[in-house]
Design an enzyme around this catalytic site. Structure first.
Site: not given
Lengths: 102, 130, 125
Positions: B78-79
């Site tokens: 997840c960025v």
């Protein structure tokens, strides 16, 4: 449709198992993993204290997590069976939902 | 069965990463498919190639990398979780003027939409955390 | 299980942690909003310490945090209207239903069990 619950902490250290028992229903499976394996000693009393009926639940423990922590498989109560990771996957397949308590 | 695996915990700080890895290995051995592994929250630390475990310690990060590459698993970190925890790919490192990217080669940075998407495509979503 | 034709599934989020002390409460909300943006049928359940997210008058700025209860107030804007709080969890923590930061539906453990059974995927944080 039934649910696989995994619990990874000891009931003396966390309310995870207590919450799990509140929402588990007949036909569900509770799989104790990681530090949750310590619950093999407390599960029956905890369930009784909460008025939770264990007879309708399948109770399992992950074998490697049990033995890693020095708890002997042959000391398990009759209603708890040890499974390996293949068994864990099989339980995940057998139950439509999974709720992971951590 | 099609599985998505979600990992919320960092390697070594708890057993969760190993549990997730072993589940993934067992599922693949039995011929199941892993649609996606989604590293979220502290789980993004499993995707930093900078991890150097002690010589006698199990190299969890490389084990994940090897599993993902061998089975061509779609692996996402997840960025937003990754950036704030200092796990960056080269592009983000340049964008934010950091000295270099450290994201494992087998993983891409993306958003929570990829987790929702994986949930739609999978028969089972299995989560591990601490 | 497969999605229906519109790719819409029943995604349930059980939020069990208090805000700010860990990042899990916010992470759960982020997941809820993502699912809602992707037009999923979302149910959010607060239980155990999670009900503490519902305390009003949170001044999170004092600890350099974003007010989680204010973010929860935006749930209706995302069409997330199935928001429950477990009555027992509230009672144990001395919270009264009419003193919460947002409107929720009260439920018991039986209802949560039913919600789980009707879900395609359950995320518990």
């Amino acid at each position: 449709m039934t649910t696989l619950h995994t619990v990874n902490k000891h009931s003396l250290n966390s309310d995870l198992l207590s919450s799990c028992l509140r929402v588990a229903r007949a036909g569900d499976c509770i799989l104790l993993i990681e530090d949750g394996i310590y619950n093999v000693r407390t599960l029956e009393d905890l369930a009784a204290g909460q008025g939770c009926e264990l007879s309708g639940l399948q109770c399992c423990v992950l074998r490697d997590d049990l033995t890693a922590r020095g708890v002997a498989e042959n000391a398990l109560p009759d209603f708890i069976s040890a499974v390996d990771h293949t068994g864990f996957v099989a339980l995940a397949c057998a139950h439509r939902q999974s709720v992971h308590w951590f | 069965m099609k599985f998505t695996i979600v990992l919320y915990a960092a390697p070594y700080s708890s057993q969760a990463s190993l549990s997730a890895l072993r589940f993934a290995q067992a599922a693949l051995e039995q011929g199941h498919e892993i649609v996606r592994v989604f590293f979220f929250y502290d789980g993004v630390h499993n995707t930093s190639a900078f991890s150097v475990p002690a010589q006698d310690e199990y190299d969890l990060v490389r084990a994940w990398n090897a599993l993902i590459l061998e089975h061509e698993i779609d692996a996402v970190s997840c960025v937003s979780s990754a950036l704030k925890r200092g796990v960056l790919d080269t592009r983000e490192a340049v964008r934010y003027e950091r000295t270099g990217g450290n994201l494992m080669e087998s993983v891409v940075l993306s958003g929570l939409g990829q987790l929702v998407d994986a949930s739609l495509k999978s028969d089972r979503v299995i989560s591990f955390g601490a | 299980m497969t999605s229906n034709a519109s790719g819409r599934r029943n995604l349930t989020f059980i939020s069990r942690r208090s805000p700010y002390g860990s990042g899990y409460a916010k992470a759960c909300l982020d997941m809820v909003l993502s699912a809602a943006v992707f037009d999923q049928n979302v149910t959010l359940v607060f239980m155990d310490e999670g009900v503490l997210q519902l305390l009003p008058n949170q001044q999170a700025g004092n600890i350099h945090a974003k007010d989680l209860s204010a973010a929860l107030a935006a749930l209706p804007l995302y069409d997330v209207d199935k928001v429950y709080a477990e009555q027992d969890s509230l009672t144990r923590r001395g919270l009264l239903p009419d003193q919460l930061a947002i409107e929720v539906m009260l439920c018991d453990a039986d209802k949560i069990a039913e919600i789980i059974r009707q879900s395609d995927v359950v995320f518990t944080l």
